[in-house]
Design a protein around this motif. Structure first.
Motif, PDB file in Angstrom:
ATOM      1  N   LYS A  47       3.615  -0.225  10.870  1.00  0.00           N
ATOM      2  CA  LYS A  47       2.267   0.332  10.698  1.00  0.00           C
ATOM      3  C   LYS A  47       1.450  -0.498   9.695  1.00  0.00           C
ATOM      4  O   LYS A  47       0.268  -0.746   9.894  1.00  0.00           O
ATOM      5  CB  LYS A  47       2.335   1.789  10.253  1.00  0.00           C
ATOM      6  N   VAL A  48       2.089  -0.916   8.608  1.00  0.00           N
ATOM      7  CA  VAL A  48       1.405  -1.723   7.603  1.00  0.00           C
ATOM      8  C   VAL A  48       0.982  -3.069   8.208  1.00  0.00           C
ATOM      9  O   VAL A  48      -0.140  -3.545   7.973  1.00  0.00           O
ATOM     10  CB  VAL A  48       2.274  -1.904   6.346  1.00  0.00           C
ATOM     11  N   ASN A  53      -3.322  -6.560  10.234  1.00  0.00           N
ATOM     12  CA  ASN A  53      -3.973  -7.296  11.323  1.00  0.00           C
ATOM     13  C   ASN A  53      -5.367  -6.739  11.610  1.00  0.00           C
ATOM     14  O   ASN A  53      -6.318  -7.503  11.822  1.00  0.00           O
ATOM     15  CB  ASN A  53      -3.120  -7.247  12.595  1.00  0.00           C
ATOM     16  N   GLU A  54      -5.499  -5.432  11.614  1.00  0.00           N
ATOM     17  CA  GLU A  54      -6.810  -4.817  11.836  1.00  0.00           C
ATOM     18  C   GLU A  54      -7.780  -5.164  10.700  1.00  0.00           C
ATOM     19  O   GLU A  54      -8.964  -5.438  10.937  1.00  0.00           O
ATOM     20  CB  GLU A  54      -6.670  -3.308  11.974  1.00  0.00           C
ATOM     21  N   ILE A  55      -7.278  -5.173   9.483  1.00  0.00           N
ATOM     22  CA  ILE A  55      -8.119  -5.523   8.337  1.00  0.00           C
ATOM     23  C   ILE A  55      -8.575  -6.978   8.452  1.00  0.00           C
ATOM     24  O   ILE A  55      -9.742  -7.298   8.193  1.00  0.00           O
ATOM     25  CB  ILE A  55      -7.374  -5.262   7.008  1.00  0.00           C
ATOM     26  N   LYS A  56      -7.672  -7.886   8.863  1.00  0.00           N
ATOM     27  CA  LYS A  56      -8.043  -9.296   9.027  1.00  0.00           C
ATOM     28  C   LYS A  56      -9.092  -9.448  10.128  1.00  0.00           C
ATOM     29  O   LYS A  56     -10.043 -10.215   9.982  1.00  0.00           O
ATOM     30  CB  LYS A  56      -6.814 -10.140   9.342  1.00  0.00           C
ATOM     31  N   LYS A  57      -8.913  -8.725  11.244  1.00  0.00           N
ATOM     32  CA  LYS A  57      -9.903  -8.782  12.329  1.00  0.00           C
ATOM     33  C   LYS A  57     -11.261  -8.275  11.836  1.00  0.00           C
ATOM     34  O   LYS A  57     -12.299  -8.881  12.115  1.00  0.00           O
ATOM     35  CB  LYS A  57      -9.445  -7.949  13.517  1.00  0.00           C
ATOM     36  N   THR A  58     -11.231  -7.173  11.098  1.00  0.00           N
ATOM     37  CA  THR A  58     -12.480  -6.626  10.561  1.00  0.00           C
ATOM     38  C   THR A  58     -13.119  -7.596   9.584  1.00  0.00           C
ATOM     39  O   THR A  58     -14.334  -7.806   9.586  1.00  0.00           O
ATOM     40  CB  THR A  58     -12.206  -5.273   9.872  1.00  0.00           C
ATOM     41  N   GLU A  59     -12.307  -8.220   8.750  1.00  0.00           N
ATOM     42  CA  GLU A  59     -12.821  -9.201   7.786  1.00  0.00           C
ATOM     43  C   GLU A  59     -13.449 -10.388   8.520  1.00  0.00           C
ATOM     44  O   GLU A  59     -14.528 -10.854   8.139  1.00  0.00           O
ATOM     45  CB  GLU A  59     -11.678  -9.683   6.886  1.00  0.00           C
TER      46      GLU A  59
END
Length: 156
Positions: A47-48, A53-59
């Protein structure tokens, strides 16, 4: 009989309380506990990683959007500078045109004023001449229309 009833009641309660106390907490081995803990840790790690990965995509999306905004702002500022320059040039042209027209108006005004002044001076001179003629004494008769040119000698 009371005693036996009371004794049987106490025994029944004791048996049920023992069974309930055993059912509350199952006893697990140390290996089973560690295995469950390890499974939870693996699920948490997955999950982490997904969240990272989602945070990197958002960034990445935020950075690309900021780049697009910067580019748009730079283009807008260039366009604004061009428009400002055009407006400034147009204002200078208009200002020159206004100054040229003002000078032309002043020149025409001076010419008209000078013409009117000279016309007024000429009219004043005419009026002075007419006034001078009016100030001479009036003539009683004119001698050039006489019919008899002989002298009157009767009263001498």
């Amino acid at each position: 009989m009371r005693f036996s009833l009371l004794f049987s009641f106490v025994i029944v309660i004791g048996i049920y309380s023992y069974n309930f106390s055993e059912a509350r907490e199952p006893v697990c081995s140390k290996f089973a506990y560690e295995e469950q803990l390890l499974e939870k840790m693996i699920r948490t790690e997955i999950k982490v990683e997904t969240m990272v990965n989602e945070i990197k995509k958002t960034e990445d999306k935020v950075i690309s959007t900021l780049g697009y905004i910067k580019q748009t702002v730079a283009e807008f500022m260039d366009m604004f500078a061009d428009i400002r320059g055009n407006i400034t040039d147009e204002m200078l042209k208009r200002n020159d045109e206004i100054e040229r027209r003002e000078e032309s108006f002043k020149k025409r005004f001076e010419e008209t004023r000078n013409n009117l002044t000279s016309d007024i001076d000429a009219k004043k001179e005419e009026l002075n001449q007419i006034q001078g003629k009016l100030e001479q004494p009036p003539i009683a008769f004119y001698a050039h229309h006489l019919k008899d040119l002989s002298l009157d000698t009767t009263n001498l």
